[in-house]
Design a protein around this motif. Structure first.
Motif, PDB file in Angstrom:
ATOM      1  N   ARG A  73      92.776 -21.873  43.872  1.00 56.22           N
ATOM      2  CA  ARG A  73      93.025 -21.317  42.541  1.00 56.22           C
ATOM      3  C   ARG A  73      91.793 -21.415  41.654  1.00 56.22           C
ATOM      4  O   ARG A  73      91.527 -20.553  40.832  1.00 56.22           O
ATOM      5  N   ARG A  74      91.015 -22.467  41.837  1.00 55.26           N
ATOM      6  CA  ARG A  74      89.803 -22.629  41.034  1.00 55.26           C
ATOM      7  C   ARG A  74      88.637 -21.827  41.581  1.00 55.26           C
ATOM      8  O   ARG A  74      87.810 -21.331  40.840  1.00 55.26           O
ATOM      9  N   ALA A  75      88.554 -21.733  42.934  1.00 56.01           N
ATOM     10  CA  ALA A  75      87.317 -21.219  43.532  1.00 56.01           C
ATOM     11  C   ALA A  75      87.394 -19.764  43.994  1.00 56.01           C
ATOM     12  O   ALA A  75      86.398 -19.046  43.936  1.00 56.01           O
ATOM     13  N   CYS A  76      88.532 -19.330  44.477  1.00 52.27           N
ATOM     14  CA  CYS A  76      88.629 -17.972  45.047  1.00 52.27           C
ATOM     15  C   CYS A  76      90.051 -17.470  44.919  1.00 52.27           C
ATOM     16  O   CYS A  76      90.685 -17.108  45.908  1.00 52.27           O
ATOM     17  N   ALA A  77      90.535 -17.427  43.677  1.00 52.31           N
ATOM     18  CA  ALA A  77      91.946 -17.150  43.413  1.00 52.31           C
ATOM     19  C   ALA A  77      92.442 -15.855  44.052  1.00 52.31           C
ATOM     20  O   ALA A  77      93.569 -15.788  44.527  1.00 52.31           O
ATOM     21  N   SER A  78      91.605 -14.822  44.087  1.00 49.99           N
ATOM     22  CA  SER A  78      92.109 -13.527  44.565  1.00 49.99           C
ATOM     23  C   SER A  78      92.326 -13.500  46.078  1.00 49.99           C
ATOM     24  O   SER A  78      92.941 -12.578  46.591  1.00 49.99           O
ATOM     25  N   SER A  79      91.835 -14.512  46.789  1.00 52.31           N
ATOM     26  CA  SER A  79      92.003 -14.520  48.247  1.00 52.31           C
ATOM     27  C   SER A  79      93.440 -14.782  48.670  1.00 52.31           C
ATOM     28  O   SER A  79      93.878 -14.313  49.712  1.00 52.31           O
ATOM     29  N   CYS A  80      94.149 -15.584  47.866  1.00 51.62           N
ATOM     30  CA  CYS A  80      95.464 -16.065  48.302  1.00 51.62           C
ATOM     31  C   CYS A  80      96.531 -15.760  47.255  1.00 51.62           C
ATOM     32  O   CYS A  80      96.223 -15.421  46.119  1.00 51.62           O
ATOM     33  N   ALA A  81      97.786 -15.939  47.662  1.00 53.92           N
ATOM     34  CA  ALA A  81      98.898 -15.792  46.730  1.00 53.92           C
ATOM     35  C   ALA A  81      98.659 -16.715  45.534  1.00 53.92           C
ATOM     36  O   ALA A  81      98.129 -17.810  45.669  1.00 53.92           O
ATOM     37  N   TRP A  99     107.045 -30.039  46.617  1.00 57.29           N
ATOM     38  CA  TRP A  99     107.493 -28.707  46.198  1.00 57.29           C
ATOM     39  C   TRP A  99     106.273 -27.914  45.744  1.00 57.29           C
ATOM     40  O   TRP A  99     105.491 -28.379  44.914  1.00 57.29           O
ATOM     41  N   LEU A 100     106.135 -26.727  46.299  1.00 66.21           N
ATOM     42  CA  LEU A 100     105.010 -25.857  45.943  1.00 66.21           C
ATOM     43  C   LEU A 100     105.549 -24.539  45.385  1.00 66.21           C
ATOM     44  O   LEU A 100     106.479 -23.968  45.951  1.00 66.21           O
ATOM     45  N   ILE A 101     104.950 -24.092  44.280  1.00 64.04           N
ATOM     46  CA  ILE A 101     105.419 -22.876  43.610  1.00 64.04           C
ATOM     47  C   ILE A 101     104.301 -21.837  43.551  1.00 64.04           C
ATOM     48  O   ILE A 101     103.181 -22.149  43.145  1.00 64.04           O
ATOM     49  N   TRP A 102     104.632 -20.608  43.958  1.00 61.88           N
ATOM     50  CA  TRP A 102     103.705 -19.473  43.815  1.00 61.88           C
ATOM     51  C   TRP A 102     104.405 -18.348  43.060  1.00 61.88           C
ATOM     52  O   TRP A 102     105.630 -18.318  42.984  1.00 61.88           O
ATOM     53  N   LEU A 153      89.050  -9.435  55.336  1.00 57.62           N
ATOM     54  CA  LEU A 153      87.740 -10.093  55.441  1.00 57.62           C
ATOM     55  C   LEU A 153      87.252 -10.552  54.076  1.00 57.62           C
ATOM     56  O   LEU A 153      86.635 -11.611  53.949  1.00 57.62           O
ATOM     57  N   PHE A 154      87.559  -9.771  53.061  1.00 62.94           N
ATOM     58  CA  PHE A 154      87.169 -10.149  51.705  1.00 62.94           C
ATOM     59  C   PHE A 154      87.862 -11.455  51.296  1.00 62.94           C
ATOM     60  O   PHE A 154      87.229 -12.375  50.774  1.00 62.94           O
ATOM     61  N   ALA A 155      89.154 -11.527  51.586  1.00 66.40           N
ATOM     62  CA  ALA A 155      89.905 -12.743  51.265  1.00 66.40           C
ATOM     63  C   ALA A 155      89.377 -13.932  52.074  1.00 66.40           C
ATOM     64  O   ALA A 155      89.198 -15.032  51.548  1.00 66.40           O
ATOM     65  N   LEU A 156      89.091 -13.684  53.349  1.00 63.77           N
ATOM     66  CA  LEU A 156      88.572 -14.754  54.209  1.00 63.77           C
ATOM     67  C   LEU A 156      87.200 -15.218  53.754  1.00 63.77           C
ATOM     68  O   LEU A 156      86.912 -16.418  53.749  1.00 63.77           O
ATOM     69  N   SER A 161      83.620 -19.230  51.932  1.00 62.11           N
ATOM     70  CA  SER A 161      82.544 -19.591  50.996  1.00 62.11           C
ATOM     71  C   SER A 161      82.923 -20.828  50.188  1.00 62.11           C
ATOM     72  O   SER A 161      82.057 -21.534  49.690  1.00 62.11           O
ATOM     73  N   THR A 162      84.210 -21.055  50.056  1.00 57.31           N
ATOM     74  CA  THR A 162      84.697 -22.242  49.349  1.00 57.31           C
ATOM     75  C   THR A 162      84.684 -23.468  50.267  1.00 57.31           C
ATOM     76  O   THR A 162      84.809 -24.600  49.818  1.00 57.31           O
TER      77      THR A 162
END
Ligand code: ADP
Ligand code: MG
Length: 353
Positions: A73-81, A99-102, A153-156, A161-162
């Motif tokens: 969330r801090r480093a590459c938020a757009s890669s993941c949900a 418990w994890l919330i998205w 690949l962009f998300a990866l 890179s993180t």
């Protein structure tokens, strides 16, 4: 501003949740280490839509998954949900859980979409909205597949890179985000953060054999095991260079590319059979092609034809991803610069990254 100060402020203004803030909806998934539900929040309910969140109740390994999601969330938020919040819940009957919330990103994973007979045209509509009634054909299919692989690949590249390796890249762990109209990665439950040395694989955890690269361990057994203290920060980039653990994800992504090109490999049985054949060819795709092409079904021929478009540039990229030796595989960043993605075409406008 100081990074820690910003993180502290952010922590204060972010919504916090506890168990009683959720109304459970439909069950979305159940694995050995957790159960996933679509949920609504009773907090600020006036401003929120029903079922706009996802909850994973995870076992003790949930702690690592929270760590990974916070980092993303801090480093590459757009890669993941979009991760909202994670907490320890000790009052449950089953003992303690995390418990994890998205945010609920959308209804379909890439696995769901690939099951459709319409694939990849069903994805074209999702990425572009209504599409003019163009004739269907290989070139058009290739453009859609190109877009999906590029987004993946962009998300990866963001994750790698993180300093994070996912280790469980497969269509079931790729969600189509209806908000951004792009594919995002989910399920960081098996991920490793090599920069700070969190490289935790529970011994019960088996890498999904359908998508796993032939190397069993990400870090070779000759290197010292990644220490668990932040002290490792200065050391890890060296280990990263030596072992190229990110190439594990590249292999899995290559298999997804194959499944998109060859409809016959989209079923479990098809993929398992392919893996067996590839192993017999010592994981050499060129050898595999030589053995299957002479007596290829229409389905296989169509896949080769698609990959052979534009002078075989798709085949070239694919073979640079699916290789036995990790160090001979391309990286996510290098793959994004591959000429396969250069050709202008129908979906050029959707290459928003
Ligand atoms: P598991 O450990 O069970 O594999 P996942 O994190 O992969 O858990 O989630 C299971 C399923 O829940 C996914 O395959 C997907 O269908 C759904 N899912 C998970 N996260 C989201 C999200 N943010 N938005 C929408 N659906 C999600
Ligand atoms: Mg999963």
């Amino acid at each position: 501003f100081d990074m820690f100060f910003l993180a502290f402020i952010e922590r204060l203004i972010r919504p916090t949740y506890r168990k009683d803030d959720f109304i459970l909806g439909k069950k979305l998934g159940e694995g050995a280490f957790g159960t996933v539900y679509r949920v609504s929040s009773t907090k600020n309910s006036s401003s929120k839509k029903e079922g706009d969140l996802v909850l994973k109740k995870a076992s003790e390994y949930g702690a690592v998954e929270i760590w990974m999601n916070e980092r993303v969330r801090r480093a590459c938020a757009s890669s993941c949900a979009d991760f909202v919040y994670g907490f320890f819940e000790s009052s449950s009957k089953k003992g303690s859980e995390y418990w994890l919330i998205w945010r609920f990103e959308g209804e379909s994973t890439l696995a769901d979409l690939m099951q459709s007979k319409e694939f990849p045209y069903n994805v074209e509509t999702m990425i572009l909205g209504e599409v003019q009634n163009l004739p269907k054909g290989l070139e058009r299919e290739n453009k859609i597949i190109q877009t999906i692989i590029r987004q993946l690949l962009f998300a990866l590249d963001g994750l790698h890179s993180t300093g994070i390796v996912h280790r469980d890249i497969k269509p079931q762990n790729i969600i189509f985000s209806e908000g951004s109209r792009t594919f995002k990665i989910i399920d960081l439950g098996a991920a490793a953060d090599l920069r700070v040395g969190i490289n935790y694989i529970p011994k019960e955890f088996l890498l999904d054999p359908r998508y796993a690269a032939p190397e069993q361990y990400i870090m070779s057994t000759q290197t010292p095991s990644a220490p668990s203290a932040p002290v490792a920060t200065a050391l890890s980039p060296v280990l990263w260079q030596m072992n190229l653990p990110d190439r594990f994800d590249i292999y899995s992504t290559g298999l997804i590319f194959l499944q998109m090109a060859f409809p016959g490999l989209r079923t479990d049985n098809g993929l398992i059979q392919f893996n067996r054949q590839l192993k017999r060819c010592d994981y050499d795709l060129v050898t595999w092609r030589k053995t299957v092409e002479p007596r290829a079904s229409a389905d296989l021929r169509k896949g080769f034809e698609l990959l052979d478009l534009d002078g075989g540039i798709g085949w070239e990229l694919l073979t640079s991803m699916v290789r036995y030796k990790a160090r001979q595989r391309t990286s996510a960043k290098a793959a994004l610069a591959h000429p396969y993605f250069n050709s202008e075409g129908l979906l050029a406008l959707s290459f928003r990254q």
